[in-house]
Design a protein around this motif. Structure first.
Motif, PDB file in Angstrom:
ATOM      1  N   VAL A 106     -11.373  13.321   2.550  1.00 47.25           N
ATOM      2  CA  VAL A 106      -9.833  13.085   2.622  1.00 47.25           C
ATOM      3  C   VAL A 106      -9.542  13.654   4.053  1.00 47.25           C
ATOM      4  CG1 VAL A 106      -7.590  13.429   2.108  1.00 47.25           C
ATOM      5  CG2 VAL A 106      -9.202  12.823   0.385  1.00 47.25           C
TER       6      VAL A 106
ATOM      7  N   CYS B 236      -1.190   9.480   0.954  1.00 45.08           N
ATOM      8  CA  CYS B 236      -1.673   9.076   2.099  1.00 45.08           C
ATOM      9  C   CYS B 236      -1.527   7.383   2.676  1.00 45.08           C
ATOM     10  CB  CYS B 236      -3.218   8.974   1.907  1.00 45.08           C
ATOM     11  SG  CYS B 236      -4.088  10.419   1.797  1.00 45.08           S
ATOM     12  N   GLY B 237      -1.071   6.770   1.701  1.00 47.46           N
ATOM     13  CA  GLY B 237      -0.717   5.491   2.073  1.00 47.46           C
ATOM     14  C   GLY B 237       0.626   5.492   2.670  1.00 47.46           C
TER      15      GLY B 237
ATOM     16  N   THR C  32     -10.330   5.780   8.776  1.00 46.51           N
ATOM     17  CA  THR C  32      -9.069   5.868   7.829  1.00 46.51           C
ATOM     18  C   THR C  32      -9.508   4.854   6.532  1.00 46.51           C
ATOM     19  OG1 THR C  32      -7.535   6.655   9.603  1.00 46.51           O
ATOM     20  CG2 THR C  32      -6.953   6.247   7.361  1.00 46.51           C
TER      21      THR C  32
ATOM     22  N   MET D 144      -3.724   9.162  -3.050  1.00 46.33           N
ATOM     23  CA  MET D 144      -3.745   7.883  -2.602  1.00 46.33           C
ATOM     24  C   MET D 144      -2.538   7.480  -2.252  1.00 46.33           C
ATOM     25  SD  MET D 144      -6.136   5.880  -5.202  1.00 46.33           S
ATOM     26  CE  MET D 144      -5.725   4.038  -4.674  1.00 46.33           C
TER      27      MET D 144
ATOM     28  N   THR E 282       0.777  -1.194  -0.058  1.00 46.62           N
ATOM     29  CA  THR E 282       0.007   0.063  -0.046  1.00 46.62           C
ATOM     30  C   THR E 282       0.976   1.592   0.147  1.00 46.62           C
ATOM     31  OG1 THR E 282      -1.639  -1.239   1.427  1.00 46.62           O
ATOM     32  CG2 THR E 282      -2.098   1.081   1.069  1.00 46.62           C
TER      33      THR E 282
ATOM     34  N   MET F 212      -9.600  10.572   6.992  1.00 54.30           N
ATOM     35  CA  MET F 212      -8.418  10.227   7.005  1.00 54.30           C
ATOM     36  C   MET F 212      -7.552  10.760   8.292  1.00 54.30           C
ATOM     37  SD  MET F 212      -7.667   9.617   2.904  1.00 54.30           S
ATOM     38  CE  MET F 212      -6.497   7.948   3.135  1.00 54.30           C
TER      39      MET F 212
ATOM     40  N   THR G 227      -4.644   3.378  12.446  1.00 59.15           N
ATOM     41  CA  THR G 227      -5.527   3.513  11.326  1.00 59.15           C
ATOM     42  C   THR G 227      -6.274   2.339  10.983  1.00 59.15           C
ATOM     43  OG1 THR G 227      -3.993   3.156   9.638  1.00 59.15           O
ATOM     44  CG2 THR G 227      -4.471   5.556  10.256  1.00 59.15           C
TER      45      THR G 227
ATOM     46  N   TYR H 236      -9.819   6.019   2.816  1.00 61.28           N
ATOM     47  CA  TYR H 236      -8.894   5.686   1.549  1.00 61.28           C
ATOM     48  C   TYR H 236      -9.610   4.937   0.491  1.00 61.28           C
ATOM     49  CZ  TYR H 236      -4.631   3.763  -0.592  1.00 61.28           C
ATOM     50  OH  TYR H 236      -3.853   3.559  -1.376  1.00 61.28           O
ATOM     51  N   ASP H 237     -10.624   4.118   0.997  1.00 63.23           N
ATOM     52  CA  ASP H 237     -11.631   3.438  -0.434  1.00 63.23           C
ATOM     53  C   ASP H 237     -12.400   4.366  -1.106  1.00 63.23           C
ATOM     54  OD1 ASP H 237     -10.810   0.921   0.572  1.00 63.23           O
ATOM     55  OD2 ASP H 237     -12.507   0.540   1.599  1.00 63.23           O
TER      56      ASP H 237
END
Lengths: 498, 231
Positions: A404, A332-333, A350, A329, A283, A408, A345, A354-355
């Motif tokens: 986001v 954030c990953g 979160t 993405m 990820t 997140m 998380t 993310y999804d």
């Protein structure tokens, strides 16, 4: 790019027009039913999120109890909208890029109907109380073989088209499309067999279901979204892709990293210890293909010659949004799935954020880009209103930004509270509430955006679009030189042929 | 890049993780080796067999109502989370002075015995349920009612026990019957006089499942990394 070589050649334009006509019904079927399901999914998301801070809403109705609504929301978003948008994009792009008319439109339509019936039954099954309870595999178990069958019916045509293509150059988008076409049945089939058919350990079934979640994101939705971006950026700007080597590298990076992701959800569960860490690593490493693809596409788009296109083309604008979503993405990953952050998380909002970023902020924006490009070509009508397109874009943008930041960032804070064992659990629970309110607000924005989009698309589907040779642009007056190139003259060619 | 290298490349890229992260771990976990008690550490011998008490058919109601969207069932080791230290989540902290043993422990692979699917869960909107039956037992004892009755009331009206909870009331799992024939009626007012609220069979099986969620039986020290390191 092959289909761009002789843009002004009438023979070539006729071929394109024939391809578009052969695909009108299947493509419009997938896009409109997809948009309809998206609206349903968004309403369910709104309701689900609302129930996270106002549990009294529809509380006495078993069909709309919180857990069922959540499951219905996720599954309809994935199978109703995202998959169908991807299918529509795949069949159109594949035909255009292999320069072959679609010969099996009826079969695709049949497959599309089977798919939609299965989704409807699945949705009713979940709400009625027959769900399997597994987040991305929530439909009652009899639904998945039907979905797989319907997939094979429609995908076979695109694979055949690719196999019998004229020898020569294969464009980047085609790699991604073929990879997605191969990946889907592989991921979908093996995950469902492992979870529902084989007699394995319950924990490994949970692990496989999370792997499926990751693999579907990175190996199906991501490649299709990227294929759309790689198609649109050079097509609309009329410039070649910035770097072919970078494109090649990005492709293989994604294919090598993607299949490892997903099992980070089981960090700390008693399964072989390397699995969650491999998942978290993948990820994080997703940043590499994300950066490569986004830089490559954005470098193609942002060039001093293209300023007009960037400001005016709806397709480009959505594609830029999608690429920014992909970058987010990646970053954030990097921030949220390192082993230090993951303990916070793992079970917070979160993951959901993310999804949504992946499915809506990245994939769907790319899909909207290609839909705004394809629909006028297959219906031979232009989009009705630039204002509608703008609303759709900005409302989506605000909503994603909200999600986001809230899901997140807020999810991280919530996770920290969950991991403070001396404080009462209520602390963590109340911290969630504020973020849940924010998420509801974001779903409200998305609902509005997609209501506009749905109405616009339905009008186009009913062929009530503008009869014009000028594409609908969002940046002001019409220019003599259309940024879509001479393809705006399709109708003339059609008329000449009739 | 021709089509052949493309397909071979994809097959390798997909195949390696499929074999090593999916198929092999799956096969390995399917046939777990039984764990034996250790004579020295556990002061007993024999093969450990998990004995879950409760109704596992209730798991299907747990699944279908999406309980796993908000509740987890996993006590992580301390490298991954702190729930072992949270009060009543992982067991009872020991009190060596009074001879009370430390029963807190991480989840082990035998904890999901008899279930189709391990509901690790998606988020923790609500608390972890690994040991919910132990907490319920305590709360019920304080109120002087049975644990089962506590769970039923908790499902019917979550706010009675936790004022601010967002857990939805599962009223649809209950029905109203004639008060005279009602057994184990809930102490809530029915819509009409002379009627009483009783659980439907799904509420009973769900409660049966929740009653099975307790991890306090004796396990071999080999299965418990904390006990192992303490010795």
């Amino acid at each position: 790019m092959s289909s761009n070589v002789n843009n002004s050649d009438p023979k070539d334009a006729k071929l394109r027009a024939d391809i578009d006509r052969s695909l009108r019904h299947p493509v419009m079927f997938f896009f409109t039913s997809g948009a309809l399901w998206l609206f349903v999914a968004v309403l369910l998301g709104f309701l689900g999120s609302l129930k996270n801070h106002a549990p009294g809403v529809l509380a006495d109705c078993s069909w709309f109890t919180t857990g069922r609504v959540q499951l219905a929301h996720t599954n309809i978003l994935i199978y109703g909208w995202a998959c169908q948008a991807a299918f529509g994009a795949i069949i159109w792009l594949m035909s255009r890029l292999t320069r072959k008319e679609c010969k099996n439109a009826v079969l695709i339509l049949v497959a599309g109907h089977i798919w939609n019936i299965a989704i409807t039954v699945g949705l009713l099954g979940i709400l009625w109380g027959g769900s399997t309870g597994i987040s991305w595999m929530g439909f009652p178990t009899f639904v998945w073989p039907v979905l797989l069958l319907s997939y094979f019916l429609f995908a076979a045509g695109s694979i055949v088209q690719f196999m019998v293509r004229e020898p020569g150059h294969v464009y980047i988008s085609q790699w991604y499309l073929v990879a997605a076409l191969i990946a889907f049945p592989w991921i979908f089939g093996s995950a469902h067999l492992f979870v529902f058919v084989f007699d394995g350990h319950p924990l490994m079934k949970a692990a496989v279901s999370e792997w499926y979640h990751g693999a579907l994101t990175y190996l199906f939705f991501t490649p299709v979204g990227v294929a759309c971006a790689y198609y649109l950026a050079p097509k609309v700007t009329g410039r070649p892709v910035y770097s072919y080597h970078l494109a090649m590298f990005g492709f293989w990076a994604l294919m090598v990293i993607g299949p490892w992701a997903g099992m980070q959800k089981l960090l700390g569960a008693p399964i072989p210890k390397f699995l969650p860490f491999a998942g978290a690593a993948a990820t994080i490493l997703f940043l590499i293909p994300a950066l490569t693809v986004a830089v490559n596409v954005l470098k193609t788009i942002f060039h001093e010659d293209n300023e007009m296109d960037v400001n005016q083309s709806p397709s480009l604008r959505f594609t830029i949004g999608g690429m920014v979503g992909m970058l987010l993405m990646g970053f954030c990953g990097l921030l949220l799935f390192t082993s230090g952050a993951l303990r916070a998380t793992q079970f917070s909002l979160t993951g959901y954020g993310y999804d949504i970023l992946a499915i809506y902020g990245f994939f769907s924006l790319c899909a909207f880009g290609i839909i705004y490009f394809i629909v006028p070509r297959v219906t031979l009508r232009e989009w009705l209103s630039k204002r509608f397109i703008k609303w759709h874009f900005y409302l989506s943008l605000y909503a994603i930004a909200l999600i986001v930041i809230i899901s997140m960032g807020g999810g991280y804070m919530q996770g920290i509270a969950q991991n403070a064992p001396d404080k009462p659990w209520t602390d963590a629970a109340t911290r969630t509430e504020a973020y849940a309110v924010g998420t509801t607000l974001a779903w409200g924005f998305i609902a509005l955006a997609n209501f506009v989009f749905l109405c616009h698309l339905l009008l186009m589907w009913a062929r009530l679009g503008r009869r014009s040779t000028h594409p609908t642009l969002i940046g002001g007056e019409h220019h003599a030189g259309s940024p879509h190139g001479p393809e705006g003259d399709l109708e003339k060619i059609q008329a000449a042929n009739a | 890049m021709n089509f052949k290298t493309f397909v071979i490349g994809l097959a390798v890229a997909f195949g390696v993780p499929w074999v090593f992260a999916l198929a092999l771990p799956y096969a390995k976990m399917t046939s777990l080796e039984p764990v034996e008690f250790d004579e020295i550490q556990d002061e007993r011998t024999g093969v450990y067999e998990s004995k879950r008490v409760g109704r596992l058919d209730g798991a299907k109601h747990y699944a279908a109502n999406g309980c796993a969207s908000c509740h987890t069932q996993l006590i992580r080791p301390t490298y991954a989370g702190n729930e072992i230290h949270r009060k009543d989540w992982a067991g009872q902290p020991g009190d060596p002075a009074n001879g009370v043993p430390d029963t807190r422990r991480e989840t082990n692979p035998f904890d999901y015995d008899g279930e189709e699917f391990a509901f690790i869960g998606q988020t923790r909107i609500g608390p972890d349920l690994s040991n919910v039956a132990i907490r319920a037992e305590k709360a019920a004892a304080e109120m002087g009612i049975s644990t089962e009755q506590w769970f039923l009331r908790r499902l019917y009206d979550p706010n009675e026990f936790f004022y601010e909870t967002v857990c939805p009331p599962m009223t649809f799992m209950f029905k109203e019957v004639d008060a005279i024939s009602a057994v184990d009626a809930l102490p809530y007012e029915a819509s009409e006089e002379g009627m009483a609220i009783v659980p439907k069979s799904q509420a009973e099986s769900l409660v049966g499942y929740l009653l099975s969620l307790r991890k306090d039986e004796e396990i071999p020290a080999n299965l418990d990394p904390r006990a192992k390191s303490a010795n």
